[in-house]
Design a protein around this motif. Structure first.
Motif, PDB file in Angstrom:
ATOM      1  N   HIS A 138       0.848  -1.184   0.000  1.00  0.00           N
ATOM      2  CA  HIS A 138       0.000   0.000   0.000  1.00  0.00           C
ATOM      3  C   HIS A 138       0.888   1.240   0.000  1.00  0.00           C
ATOM      4  N   ARG A 139       0.398   2.306  -0.560  1.00  0.00           N
ATOM      5  CA  ARG A 139       1.200   3.514  -0.653  1.00  0.00           C
ATOM      6  C   ARG A 139       1.044   4.425   0.564  1.00  0.00           C
ATOM      7  N   ARG A 143       1.963  12.711  -4.621  1.00  0.00           N
ATOM      8  CA  ARG A 143       0.746  12.658  -3.807  1.00  0.00           C
ATOM      9  C   ARG A 143       0.057  11.307  -4.016  1.00  0.00           C
ATOM     10  N   THR A 144      -0.366  10.695  -2.928  1.00  0.00           N
ATOM     11  CA  THR A 144      -1.052   9.413  -3.012  1.00  0.00           C
ATOM     12  C   THR A 144      -2.544   9.551  -2.742  1.00  0.00           C
ATOM     13  N   SER A 145      -3.013  10.772  -2.584  1.00  0.00           N
ATOM     14  CA  SER A 145      -4.435  11.111  -2.572  1.00  0.00           C
ATOM     15  C   SER A 145      -4.510  12.579  -2.981  1.00  0.00           C
ATOM     16  N   ASN A 146      -5.708  13.098  -3.149  1.00  0.00           N
ATOM     17  CA  ASN A 146      -5.825  14.482  -3.607  1.00  0.00           C
ATOM     18  C   ASN A 146      -5.158  15.465  -2.659  1.00  0.00           C
ATOM     19  N   ASN A 180      -3.135  15.753   1.514  1.00  0.00           N
ATOM     20  CA  ASN A 180      -2.710  15.264   2.834  1.00  0.00           C
ATOM     21  C   ASN A 180      -2.011  13.912   2.871  1.00  0.00           C
ATOM     22  N   SER A 181      -1.629  13.358   1.730  1.00  0.00           N
ATOM     23  CA  SER A 181      -0.884  12.096   1.707  1.00  0.00           C
ATOM     24  C   SER A 181       0.150  12.134   0.583  1.00  0.00           C
ATOM     25  N   VAL A 182       1.388  11.745   0.905  1.00  0.00           N
ATOM     26  CA  VAL A 182       2.453  11.708  -0.107  1.00  0.00           C
ATOM     27  C   VAL A 182       3.374  10.528   0.143  1.00  0.00           C
ATOM     28  N   VAL A 183       4.120  10.175  -0.909  1.00  0.00           N
ATOM     29  CA  VAL A 183       5.257   9.272  -0.794  1.00  0.00           C
ATOM     30  C   VAL A 183       6.484  10.054  -1.227  1.00  0.00           C
ATOM     31  N   VAL A 184       7.509  10.046  -0.375  1.00  0.00           N
ATOM     32  CA  VAL A 184       8.771  10.717  -0.678  1.00  0.00           C
ATOM     33  C   VAL A 184       9.810   9.635  -0.953  1.00  0.00           C
ATOM     34  N   THR A 185      10.466   9.710  -2.115  1.00  0.00           N
ATOM     35  CA  THR A 185      11.404   8.667  -2.524  1.00  0.00           C
ATOM     36  C   THR A 185      12.781   9.250  -2.813  1.00  0.00           C
ATOM     37  N   LEU A 186      13.799   8.677  -2.177  1.00  0.00           N
ATOM     38  CA  LEU A 186      15.186   8.893  -2.549  1.00  0.00           C
ATOM     39  C   LEU A 186      15.638   7.577  -3.182  1.00  0.00           C
ATOM     40  N   PRO A 187      15.727   7.525  -4.506  1.00  0.00           N
ATOM     41  CA  PRO A 187      15.958   6.246  -5.189  1.00  0.00           C
ATOM     42  C   PRO A 187      17.116   5.450  -4.609  1.00  0.00           C
ATOM     43  N   GLU A 188      16.828   4.187  -4.278  1.00  0.00           N
ATOM     44  CA  GLU A 188      17.795   3.226  -3.760  1.00  0.00           C
ATOM     45  C   GLU A 188      18.404   3.651  -2.422  1.00  0.00           C
ATOM     46  N   VAL A 189      17.755   4.613  -1.749  1.00  0.00           N
ATOM     47  CA  VAL A 189      18.196   5.036  -0.414  1.00  0.00           C
ATOM     48  C   VAL A 189      17.075   4.853   0.602  1.00  0.00           C
ATOM     49  N   ALA A 190      15.924   5.485   0.356  1.00  0.00           N
ATOM     50  CA  ALA A 190      14.821   5.409   1.315  1.00  0.00           C
ATOM     51  C   ALA A 190      13.513   5.804   0.662  1.00  0.00           C
TER      52      ALA A 190
END
Length: 340
Positions: free
Chosen positions: A78-79, A201-204, A206-216
């Motif tokens: 789940h995101r 944003r994973t919804s319109n 108040n929700s996000v996914v923050v990605t540092l590729p191959e780190v976290a």
């Protein structure tokens, strides 16, 4: 008659192959590019349960690959943050460590603490809270996150509001000290100029996914302290502040064995969690070790982050820990035995 029968079988076979090809074409193919990954350059097809790594349905699972796992198999997740899984930090901060142990870290309102400090990554949290009369400590929640990587900084925070409104976005972002605007809308995204940071944003709102590729990777929700929470815990929330705060869940890739921080230390290979088993709210200390002077500084007494930090392959953990699914039996943890 035999010719017609053979012709019919041929048509059925062609239709079957066409259907299989169509089904397969709808699935994403993932690859790993880190030179230390055992899955490097392998083409890995997403499973039927989550055929793509992005979806228009905010509640649907998406496909991902743990590039540090020797299994090299795609799995579903789940995101949005799962507050009951490893790598989570939610509520009146309740954490679940990389070792699967639940513990509480209260910190102090309006102060900053290092959640994770590794050679190439620093994640701090600023706490918000209050102390009703007669209490010996603050009630606290995570109000903001600050991330340091290379020589760059990123932060996200829950905006203070008197009352909660689902129709309003309560997230604020900054990159290298400057305000960052990410348009509202599910799947709205921003990438840094070097492509080493992505916010989606994973919804319109108040929700996000923050990605540092191959780190976290960080899954984040903004939520208020509800009236029901206030009633149960007797927080004594005032009428002019709903204490909007963050629910977070982290996934880390190849942390070093030297990793520190309130949460980070639980990923050390030989870490012995001081949280007392069998206690309803096992509280651990460390405020003096992990306090930082700002949201985007790495000056705590136990911090190990360096702007030029490089994780040596020999010093890196073999597996990814965090966001493991320990609820679905022996096959859910990608070869890891989950323990309580």
């Amino acid at each position: 008659m035999e010719i017609i029968s053979r012709f019919g079988l041929l048509i059925i076979l062609l239709l079957f192959l066409s259907g299989a090809t169509t089904s397969s074409s709808k699935k994403d193919t993932k690859s790993c590019y880190n030179q230390n990954s055992p899955c490097r350059f392998k083409k890995i097809t997403c499973p039927d349960e989550c055929p793509t790594s992005s979806t228009t349905d905010p509640k649907a699972k998406v496909c991902y690959v743990d590039c540090n796992s020797p299994i090299c198999r795609a799995a579903c997740k789940h995101r949005k943050p799962n507050c009951n899984a490893p790598g989570a930090g939610c509520y009146d901060p309740r954490f679940i460590g990389g070792d699967g142990v639940v513990f509480y870290f209260h910190g102090k309102s309006n102060e900053n603490f290092s959640l994770v400090s590794d050679l190439n990554l620093q994640i701090n949290a600023r706490f918000t809270g209050l102390r009703p009369a007669g209490r010996s400590r603050d009630y606290t929640w995570i109000q903001a996150l600050g991330v340091l990587f290379d020589t760059k900084t990123f932060s996200l925070e829950a905006i203070k509001m008197a009352t909660w409104d689902d129709k309003v976005d309560h997230l604020k972002f900054s990159y290298n000290g400057k305000d960052l605007i990410i348009p509202e809308g599910h799947l709205s995204a921003w990438k840094s100029p070097e492509n080493d940071l992505m916010v989606e944003r994973t919804s319109n709102k108040n929700s996000v996914v923050v990605t540092l590729p191959e780190v976290a990777e960080m899954s984040v929700n903004v939520v208020p302290v509800t009236k029901e929470d206030d009633r149960i815990h007797n927080y004594q929330i005032p009428s002019d502040d709903c204490f909007a705060h963050l629910e977070v869940q982290f996934r880390f890739y190849g942390l070093s064995s030297k990793v520190e921080g309130v949460l980070g230390r639980t990923y050390q290979p030989d870490f012995k969690n001081p949280a007392k088993p069998g206690v309803a709210m096992p509280v651990v200390g460390g405020e003096d070790k992990y306090r930082t002077t700002s949201l985007v500084s790495a000056d705590c007494s136990s911090c190990v982050f360096s702007p030029a930090g490089v994780v040596d392959q020999k010093d890196s953990l073999v597996m990814e820990y965090g966001m493991l699914d320990c609820t679905g039996g022996a096959t859910s943890g990608n070869g890891i035995v989950c323990r309580k």
